[in-house]
Write an enzyme that holds these catalytic residues in place. Sequence first.
Site, PDB file in Angstrom:
ATOM      1  N   LYS A 179      29.391  42.643  37.195  1.00 59.44           N
ATOM      2  CA  LYS A 179      29.469  41.915  35.920  1.00 59.44           C
ATOM      3  C   LYS A 179      28.448  40.783  35.928  1.00 59.44           C
ATOM      4  O   LYS A 179      28.642  39.743  36.550  1.00 59.44           O
ATOM      5  CB  LYS A 179      30.865  41.312  35.703  1.00 59.44           C
ATOM      6  N   GLU A 254      31.229  32.052  46.349  1.00 58.09           N
ATOM      7  CA  GLU A 254      30.101  31.124  46.504  1.00 58.09           C
ATOM      8  C   GLU A 254      30.160  30.178  45.316  1.00 58.09           C
ATOM      9  O   GLU A 254      29.878  30.587  44.184  1.00 58.09           O
ATOM     10  CB  GLU A 254      28.767  31.891  46.516  1.00 58.09           C
ATOM     11  N   CYS A 288      23.138  25.549  42.999  1.00 60.75           N
ATOM     12  CA  CYS A 288      24.315  25.136  43.767  1.00 60.75           C
ATOM     13  C   CYS A 288      23.856  24.323  44.978  1.00 60.75           C
ATOM     14  O   CYS A 288      24.579  23.479  45.482  1.00 60.75           O
ATOM     15  CB  CYS A 288      25.095  26.353  44.216  1.00 60.75           C
ATOM     16  N   GLU A 387      29.328  18.045  40.724  1.00 61.67           N
ATOM     17  CA  GLU A 387      28.096  18.828  40.605  1.00 61.67           C
ATOM     18  C   GLU A 387      27.550  18.634  39.188  1.00 61.67           C
ATOM     19  O   GLU A 387      28.246  18.884  38.212  1.00 61.67           O
ATOM     20  CB  GLU A 387      28.444  20.299  40.849  1.00 61.67           C
TER      21      GLU A 387
END
Length: 483
Positions: A179, A254, A288, A387
């Site tokens: 996906k 992750e 990331c 983040e």
Amino acid sequence: MINFPTTLDGLYINGQWSAGREHLRVINPATEALLTTVNGGDEHAVDQAVAAATAAFKHWSQTSGVERGAMLRNIANGVRNGREHLMKLQSSNNGKPQFEAAIDVDDVIATFEYYAELAEGLDASQDSNVPLPSDDFSARLRREPCGVVGLIVPWNFPMVTTAWKLAPALAAGCCVVLKPSEVTPLPELELAAIIAEAGLPKGVFNVVCGTGLAVGAPLSADPRIARISFTGSNAVGVQVMQRAAETVKGVSLELGGKSSLLVLEDADLQLAVELACGGGFFNAGQMCSATSRVLVAEELAEEFLERLQKRARAIRVADPFDPDVEMGALVNQAQYQRVLGHIDRGLSAGAKLVCGGNRPADLPRGYFLQPTVFTDVPLDSALWCEEIFGPVLCVRSFSSEAEAIALANDSQFGLVASVVTRNAETAERVANALQAGLVWLNAPQVIFPQAAWGGYKQSSIGRELGPWGLAAFQEIKHVIRAL
Ligand code: NAD
């Protein structure tokens, strides 16, 4: 520029392309123009894709490693032949400069080639003896593919995050339902078209484009799926894990990061500035692994900040296809607003804006943002702790190595870190003290398929790349025999 058809099929199931019922509008983030509409799927398409993969698993799981390795090499060659087109799709759909898109495509090729090699080595190591402390029994260990797997990927490195999952899954002998992110389906669909030509039996590789709720959620819950490998945000990672828990399927996650670059007192300042810009502004900071906290020895802080802001102001933000571009656009309106919101909240919390923080004056359209640097960022502010996923650096000075390590480790995340120092011994000592899955010493953020990818704490569960990436898609079977 590429001329896109008005609509694109968003489903590749059992070797057939088709249109799903969900219409995904795909935007060029540099112009805000509609590129095309991808007809993605829903729960029904997921059901069909998982059924196809389940049927194909019977044969594919029994193929030799050499056969699977050959397929992976075909894919790598197909990507190499389609390199220029894939680069254009990356830049058009994601907003990243062409030179960054080239790095992505080359990474995809290297990943498929690496796992081709590992697949080719599997036949010889398939059954290995296990020494036992008894003469009455013998034991052998087999590694077998874990089954049908669901791969869910984000938009910041489309194709790369896909390759890191898909290549080891196919190498292991798993069948796949992929996906892609609904934000960046175009390079993923082109990669899928290349894979469709590589000679895989039908049903081994399936793609269902669509939103997280329409496709990702039912995929995570499907009892026929043995394992979900997910890259994305922590909020969604938790939901994926919760759904997977219902049928006790394995998950590899992750997730996010809040990583640091440590500039120690003996650092080469020019190198430190370049690494700070690379760690903060590559892919417009949508990484990331962004080293969004820059920790500088107090002796160097003033000079470093002076050089950093000069360099940051000089970075050429431009259309991703501009030959002199250094930083492209953020991926979409939502991400753009999210980053601007973080900048506003940082200012409200008392952080000091050194440079950037706004749209470049010469770019009235597109999701462009100036490289942004803050100092005096409160340690309990969202700007310091969360983040940001945009081109925003927070610079802070420290007075001892121990303080720098404590500041870097003071995070719910632990993905990566970078250290700049001229002293090799210090570099290794600091690397050992950092809670991070990957530490770069005086180096840019180079990634090799041979080295593990993943982090400590809430950044990851498991590791991708290297033999660990392959092991994630294998079951271990011991066979013990009475002699
Ligand atoms: P996201 O979590 O919003 O989406 C990731 C994927 O999950 C997309 O395909 C999305 O459609 C799907 N999804 C959304 N809701 C879902 C649900 N309820 N169930 C199942 N799937 C669902 O992340 P994003 O905005 O696409 O990407 C940015 C995030 O990815 C950042 O947090 C970044 O740190 C992370 N990331 C991590 C790594 C790593 O290696 N650690 C690499 C790249 C990106």
